[in-house]
Design an enzyme around this catalytic site. Structure first.
Site, PDB file in Angstrom:
ATOM      1  N   SER A   1       0.857  -1.138   0.011  1.00 20.17           N
ATOM      2  CA  SER A   1       0.044  -0.080   0.062  1.00 20.17           C
ATOM      3  C   SER A   1       0.808   1.273  -0.071  1.00 20.17           C
ATOM      4  O   SER A   1       2.103   1.308   0.494  1.00 20.17           O
ATOM      5  CB  SER A   1      -1.006  -0.032   1.208  1.00 20.17           C
ATOM      6  OG  SER A   1      -1.685  -1.067   1.361  1.00 20.17           O
TER       7      SER A   1
HETATM    8  N1  SAH Z   1      -0.905  -4.982   4.267  1.00 14.16           N
HETATM    9  C1  SAH Z   1      -0.309  -5.148   3.261  1.00 14.16           C
HETATM   10  C2  SAH Z   1      -1.139  -4.821   2.045  1.00 14.16           C
HETATM   11  C3  SAH Z   1      -1.008  -6.088   0.964  1.00 14.16           C
HETATM   12  S1  SAH Z   1      -2.375  -5.926  -0.499  1.00 14.16           S
HETATM   13  C4  SAH Z   1       0.838  -4.495   2.924  1.00 14.16           C
HETATM   14  O1  SAH Z   1       1.501  -3.847   4.098  1.00 14.16           O
HETATM   15  O2  SAH Z   1       1.745  -4.892   2.015  1.00 14.16           O
HETATM   16  C5  SAH Z   1      -3.753  -6.726   0.191  1.00 14.16           C
HETATM   17  C6  SAH Z   1      -3.228  -8.260   0.470  1.00 14.16           C
HETATM   18  O3  SAH Z   1      -4.810  -8.963   1.087  1.00 14.16           O
HETATM   19  C7  SAH Z   1      -2.991  -9.091  -0.638  1.00 14.16           C
HETATM   20  O4  SAH Z   1      -1.839  -9.736  -0.521  1.00 14.16           O
HETATM   21  C8  SAH Z   1      -4.034 -10.253  -0.842  1.00 14.16           C
HETATM   22  O5  SAH Z   1      -3.556 -11.564  -1.277  1.00 14.16           O
HETATM   23  C9  SAH Z   1      -4.657 -10.415   0.547  1.00 14.16           C
HETATM   24  N2  SAH Z   1      -6.166 -10.674   0.685  1.00 14.16           N
HETATM   25  C10 SAH Z   1      -7.029 -10.438  -0.503  1.00 14.16           C
HETATM   26  N3  SAH Z   1      -8.127 -11.311   0.245  1.00 14.16           N
HETATM   27  C11 SAH Z   1      -7.901 -11.840   1.484  1.00 14.16           C
HETATM   28  C12 SAH Z   1      -8.380 -12.520   2.427  1.00 14.16           C
HETATM   29  N4  SAH Z   1      -9.869 -12.801   2.029  1.00 14.16           N
HETATM   30  N5  SAH Z   1      -8.008 -13.111   3.329  1.00 14.16           N
HETATM   31  C13 SAH Z   1      -6.543 -12.779   3.726  1.00 14.16           C
HETATM   32  N6  SAH Z   1      -5.882 -11.983   2.589  1.00 14.16           N
HETATM   33  C14 SAH Z   1      -6.497 -11.543   1.798  1.00 14.16           C
END
Ligand code: SAH
Length: 213
Positions: free
Chosen positions: A62
Site C-alpha cells: 500500500s
Molecule cells: N498490508 C499489506 C497490503 C497488501 S495488499 C502490505 O502492507 O503490504 C492486500 C493483501 O490482501 C494481498 O496480499 C491479498 O492477497 C490479501 N487478501 C485478499 N483477500 C484476502 C482474504 N480474504 N484473506 C486474507 N488476505 C487476503
C-alpha cells in the site's frame, strides 16, 4: 541503510505530516521500519516515495500515506491485540509491531504468506502470521482490540466485528472498484457505529485461499 535512503525516509515522514498524519507514534514507526526491505531490490529507489508498489504474486504494498492513515484511525496503544487481514509484503504488520502492538496477520496466498513470514522472522519482528481466508478472521485468538483490513472488502464481514472487543475499532475499506474507508466502533455485543473517511483504492478482498507459488 545508506544516506540516500535515510534522507528519502525523512522526506517521506515530512510529507506524511503535511498530508495530515499527526499521531507521533505512527510517524515514529515510519522512522523505525525500513520499507525498502519489503520490496524487490530493483525498486529500492522508489521505496520512500508516497506511492503503492507492485510486490510478488501480483499484489501491492500500500501507499505509505494509506498505511499511516489507517494506522492513525486505529489509535494504537502499546500491547494491544491487533488483527490484520491481508499480510501482503508485511509492511503494515511491521508498522503496527513497531508501535508495540501484538500483531496477528492473515494472508490468503500461500506463496506470499510463506515468503513474508520468512522475511519478518529474519528481521526479528515478533508477529504471528497465518495462512487462510481473512473473511473468517482468526477465531483462535479473539477478541482483538483493533482490526485492520488492507484489501477492498465487498461488505463489512460480521464475523470480524464479532471478533472485536467491546469499544474496539475496525478500519476497513469497503467497495467494489474504489473503496470508502470505514471505521467501525463496536459499542455493544450486537451494536456498532460507522464513520467514513474518504475514498481509496485497494486490491480486492477475495474469498478462499490460493496456493499457486
Ligand atoms: N498490508 C499489506 C497490503 C497488501 S495488499 C502490505 O502492507 O503490504 C492486500 C493483501 O490482501 C494481498 O496480499 C491479498 O492477497 C490479501 N487478501 C485478499 N483477500 C484476502 C482474504 N480474504 N484473506 C486474507 N488476505 C487476503
Amino acid at each position: 541503510m545508506n544516506y540516500i535512503l535515510k534522507g528519502a525516509k525523512q522526506r517521506l515522514i515530512f510529507e506524511l505530516r503535511e498530508k495530515g498524519i499527526t499521531d507521533e507514534n505512527v510517524l515514529a514507526a515510519f522512522d523505525k521500519v525500513e520499507r525498502h526491505k519489503f520490496i524487490e531490490s530493483f525498486m529500492q529507489d522508489k521505496a520512500y516515495k508516497d506511492i503503492p508498489l507492485k510486490i510478488k504474486f501480483n499484489q501491492t504494498i500500500s501507499q505509505p500515506f494509506t498505511v499511516a492513515f489507517q494506522t492513525q484511525l486505529l489509535q494504537i496503544q502499546k500491547e494491544e491485540k491487533v488483527l490484520e487481514i491481508g499480510t501482503g509484503s508485511g509492511f503494515q504488520a511491521a508498522i503496527l509491531s513497531a508501535m508495540d502492538a501484538k500483531v496477528y496477520t492473515i494472508e490468503r496466498q500461500e506463496g506470499l504468506y510463506k515468503e513474508t513470514q520468512k522475511l519478518l522472522e529474519e528481521m526479528d519482528y515478533k508477529i504471528f502470521t497465518f495462512f487462510g481466508d481473512g473473511f473468517n478472521g482468526i477465531p483462535q485468538y479473539e477478541p482483538y482490540d483493533k482490526i485492520i483490513v488492507t484489501c477492498g472488502a465487498p461488505n463489512i464481514p460480521l464475523s470480524l466485528i464479532h471478533q472485536l472487543k467491546i469499544n474496539g475499532l475496525m478500519v476497513i475499506p469497503v467497495g467494489e472498484n474504489t473503496q470508502k474507508m470505514i471505521r467501525i466502533t463496536k459499542t455493544a455485543e450486537n451494536d456498532f457505529i460507522e464513520e467514513e473517511f474518504g475514498n481509496f483504492v485497494f486490491v480486492p478482498m477475495l474469498k478462499n485461499t490460493k496456493t499457486i507459488f
